[in-house]
Design a protein around this motif. Structure first.
Motif, PDB file in Angstrom:
ATOM      1  N   TYR A 199      -5.166   9.659  -0.693  1.00 31.45           N
ATOM      2  CA  TYR A 199      -3.905   9.207  -0.109  1.00 31.45           C
ATOM      3  C   TYR A 199      -2.811   9.050  -1.165  1.00 31.45           C
ATOM      4  O   TYR A 199      -1.737   9.655  -1.069  1.00 31.45           O
ATOM      5  CB  TYR A 199      -4.168   7.880   0.613  1.00 31.45           C
ATOM      6  N   LEU A 200      -3.070   8.242  -2.190  1.00 32.54           N
ATOM      7  CA  LEU A 200      -2.043   7.959  -3.196  1.00 32.54           C
ATOM      8  C   LEU A 200      -1.681   9.206  -3.990  1.00 32.54           C
ATOM      9  O   LEU A 200      -0.514   9.400  -4.358  1.00 32.54           O
ATOM     10  CB  LEU A 200      -2.529   6.852  -4.131  1.00 32.54           C
ATOM     11  N   GLU A 201      -2.671  10.051  -4.263  1.00 31.54           N
ATOM     12  CA  GLU A 201      -2.399  11.258  -5.052  1.00 31.54           C
ATOM     13  C   GLU A 201      -1.486  12.215  -4.295  1.00 31.54           C
ATOM     14  O   GLU A 201      -0.585  12.827  -4.879  1.00 31.54           O
ATOM     15  CB  GLU A 201      -3.717  11.951  -5.414  1.00 31.54           C
ATOM     16  N   PHE A 202      -1.705  12.367  -2.984  1.00 30.96           N
ATOM     17  CA  PHE A 202      -0.825  13.224  -2.188  1.00 30.96           C
ATOM     18  C   PHE A 202       0.588  12.652  -2.118  1.00 30.96           C
ATOM     19  O   PHE A 202       1.564  13.413  -2.142  1.00 30.96           O
ATOM     20  CB  PHE A 202      -1.385  13.408  -0.776  1.00 30.96           C
ATOM     21  N   LEU A 203       0.700  11.342  -2.027  1.00 32.18           N
ATOM     22  CA  LEU A 203       2.033  10.738  -2.026  1.00 32.18           C
ATOM     23  C   LEU A 203       2.751  11.019  -3.338  1.00 32.18           C
ATOM     24  O   LEU A 203       3.961  11.278  -3.350  1.00 32.18           O
ATOM     25  CB  LEU A 203       1.920   9.225  -1.800  1.00 32.18           C
ATOM     26  N   LEU A 204       2.023  10.976  -4.433  1.00 35.63           N
ATOM     27  CA  LEU A 204       2.630  11.286  -5.728  1.00 35.63           C
ATOM     28  C   LEU A 204       3.110  12.720  -5.767  1.00 35.63           C
ATOM     29  O   LEU A 204       4.220  13.017  -6.251  1.00 35.63           O
ATOM     30  CB  LEU A 204       1.607  11.027  -6.842  1.00 35.63           C
ATOM     31  N   VAL A 205       2.305  13.653  -5.249  1.00 38.10           N
ATOM     32  CA  VAL A 205       2.704  15.063  -5.221  1.00 38.10           C
ATOM     33  C   VAL A 205       3.940  15.255  -4.348  1.00 38.10           C
ATOM     34  O   VAL A 205       4.846  16.038  -4.681  1.00 38.10           O
ATOM     35  CB  VAL A 205       1.533  15.926  -4.722  1.00 38.10           C
ATOM     36  N   LEU A 206       4.014  14.547  -3.246  1.00 38.05           N
ATOM     37  CA  LEU A 206       5.116  14.735  -2.308  1.00 38.05           C
ATOM     38  C   LEU A 206       6.450  14.207  -2.848  1.00 38.05           C
ATOM     39  O   LEU A 206       7.499  14.824  -2.634  1.00 38.05           O
ATOM     40  CB  LEU A 206       4.788  14.046  -0.982  1.00 38.05           C
ATOM     41  N   TRP A 207       6.405  13.072  -3.543  1.00 35.33           N
ATOM     42  CA  TRP A 207       7.646  12.405  -3.902  1.00 35.33           C
ATOM     43  C   TRP A 207       8.073  12.610  -5.352  1.00 35.33           C
ATOM     44  O   TRP A 207       9.266  12.493  -5.656  1.00 35.33           O
ATOM     45  CB  TRP A 207       7.532  10.902  -3.630  1.00 35.33           C
ATOM     46  N   ALA A 208       7.137  12.874  -6.269  1.00 36.79           N
ATOM     47  CA  ALA A 208       7.484  13.000  -7.693  1.00 36.79           C
ATOM     48  C   ALA A 208       8.000  14.398  -7.989  1.00 36.79           C
ATOM     49  O   ALA A 208       7.292  15.253  -8.516  1.00 36.79           O
ATOM     50  CB  ALA A 208       6.262  12.677  -8.561  1.00 36.79           C
ATOM     51  N   THR A 225       4.139   9.181   6.495  1.00 38.17           N
ATOM     52  CA  THR A 225       3.863   8.437   7.721  1.00 38.17           C
ATOM     53  C   THR A 225       2.510   8.814   8.305  1.00 38.17           C
ATOM     54  O   THR A 225       1.721   7.946   8.722  1.00 38.17           O
ATOM     55  CB  THR A 225       4.960   8.714   8.752  1.00 38.17           C
ATOM     56  N   TYR A 226       2.213  10.110   8.324  1.00 42.45           N
ATOM     57  CA  TYR A 226       0.948  10.575   8.897  1.00 42.45           C
ATOM     58  C   TYR A 226      -0.252  10.093   8.080  1.00 42.45           C
ATOM     59  O   TYR A 226      -1.254   9.614   8.631  1.00 42.45           O
ATOM     60  CB  TYR A 226       0.958  12.095   8.973  1.00 42.45           C
ATOM     61  N   LEU A 227      -0.165  10.207   6.757  1.00 43.51           N
ATOM     62  CA  LEU A 227      -1.263   9.749   5.907  1.00 43.51           C
ATOM     63  C   LEU A 227      -1.443   8.242   5.999  1.00 43.51           C
ATOM     64  O   LEU A 227      -2.573   7.744   5.961  1.00 43.51           O
ATOM     65  CB  LEU A 227      -1.002  10.160   4.460  1.00 43.51           C
ATOM     66  N   SER A 228      -0.346   7.505   6.133  1.00 45.79           N
ATOM     67  CA  SER A 228      -0.442   6.050   6.250  1.00 45.79           C
ATOM     68  C   SER A 228      -1.139   5.646   7.543  1.00 45.79           C
ATOM     69  O   SER A 228      -1.903   4.676   7.567  1.00 45.79           O
ATOM     70  CB  SER A 228       0.956   5.417   6.183  1.00 45.79           C
ATOM     71  N   CYS A 229      -0.890   6.388   8.609  1.00 39.44           N
ATOM     72  CA  CYS A 229      -1.542   6.071   9.888  1.00 39.44           C
ATOM     73  C   CYS A 229      -3.043   6.323   9.836  1.00 39.44           C
ATOM     74  O   CYS A 229      -3.811   5.681  10.554  1.00 39.44           O
ATOM     75  CB  CYS A 229      -0.919   6.900  11.011  1.00 39.44           C
ATOM     76  N   GLY A 230      -3.495   7.272   9.009  1.00 39.63           N
ATOM     77  CA  GLY A 230      -4.917   7.586   8.925  1.00 39.63           C
ATOM     78  C   GLY A 230      -5.639   6.847   7.825  1.00 39.63           C
ATOM     79  O   GLY A 230      -6.810   7.114   7.553  1.00 39.63           O
TER      80      GLY A 230
END
Length: 274
Positions: A199-208, A225-230
């Motif tokens: 989860y956190l690694e994908f968020l880093l890829v998306l925003w950094a 939003t989708y990853l947070s829901c899952g």
């Protein structure tokens, strides 16, 4: 037995297609956004938000991108429900997981192939200007490299063959049943709560990213939003993960201690030969 072994062909085909899609995802999510000449939009600092959101050159790509994300989310979520799982299992049997993974990779391929960048809208930030045009992209590249390294490491820890559906077919050919049935209750409970273990690694890829255009904002916002829901881990899941980590560290320390004792007894040369 020969008919059962033939089922390994579509399972391995799905595995290879998904692996190739993962490589393509690295190019789409990281290399194109971080490396020079990756197709990033030109800076348009004087475009007002009101005018941009009325511009068809901005609205049409955003609508197209939104539709692609919705298609992926619907496929990835609906096919994971119990009702659809029962139907696909009745149709594909032990290949159900391979079919699900193949459809997910196909939906992701559609998203990447037909994604429309917004080249005429405002940028939320742009580090491709002096004095940030060297250091910020370099830092983002390093962060992406570390994130993908962690992602692939976690996938290997979580049994990559089982996630891709190959292990299910292999166990079926050997008459060993479903590999998930051999796992502990706590492990099954963790898997049900942790649909996306990175989860956190994908968020880093998306925003950094050095430059955040409107299409990247849409992609990052919707997938966050989708990853947070899952992502619904509780205290019991964290305790189980901590216990498993402690076990792995204990095994590693014992192996290091045993290797050190062997070197102390036999010397470095004989230790290397063994």
């Amino acid at each position: 037995m020969a008919a059962q072994l033939l089922m390994m062909i579509p399972a391995l085909g799905s595995f290879l297609f998904t692996f190739g899609t993962g490589v393509e995802l690295i190019r789409f999510a990281s290399l194109r956004a971080v490396l020079p000449g990756g197709g990033r939009p030109e800076a348009t600092p004087h475009v007002e938000w009101g005018a941009a959101l009325r511009d068809p050159r901005v609205l049409w790509p955003l609508a197209m991108d939104l539709g692609l994300v919705v298609v992926f989310v619907l496929q990835h979520s609906l096919m994971a429900t119990a009702l659809v799982k029962r139907w696909t299992t009745s149709c594909f049997g032990v290949l159900q997981r391979s079919f699900y993974v193949f459809c997910t990779a196909l939906a992701l391929q559609l998203l990447m192939r037909y994604w429309q960048p917004v080249r005429h809208g405002p940028l939320l930030w742009n580090a491709y200007t002096e004095p940030w045009d060297t250091w910020v992209p370099l830092i983002c590249f390093i962060l992406h490299f570390i994130a993908w390294l962690v992602i692939f490491s976690v996938i290997l820890i979580f049994d990559y063959a089982e996630l891709m559906g190959v292990k299910q077919v292999y166990y079926h050919c050997l008459g060993m049943g479903d590999p998930l049935a051999l796992k502990s209750v706590r492990a099954v409970r963790l898997y049900s709560h942790l649909r996306h273990p990175v989860y956190l690694e994908f968020l880093l890829v998306l925003w950094a990213v050095p430059c955040l255009a409107l299409d990247r904002l849409l992609l990052a916002g919707l997938f966050t939003t989708y990853l947070s829901c899952g992502h619904s881990l509780d205290q019991q899941d964290y305790l189980y993960l901590r216990a498993q980590l402690d076990k792995k560290l204990l095994v590693f320390s014992r192996e290091e201690a045993a290797y050190g004792d062997m070197l102390a007894r036999n010397g470095p040369a004989r230790g290397k030969e063994s």
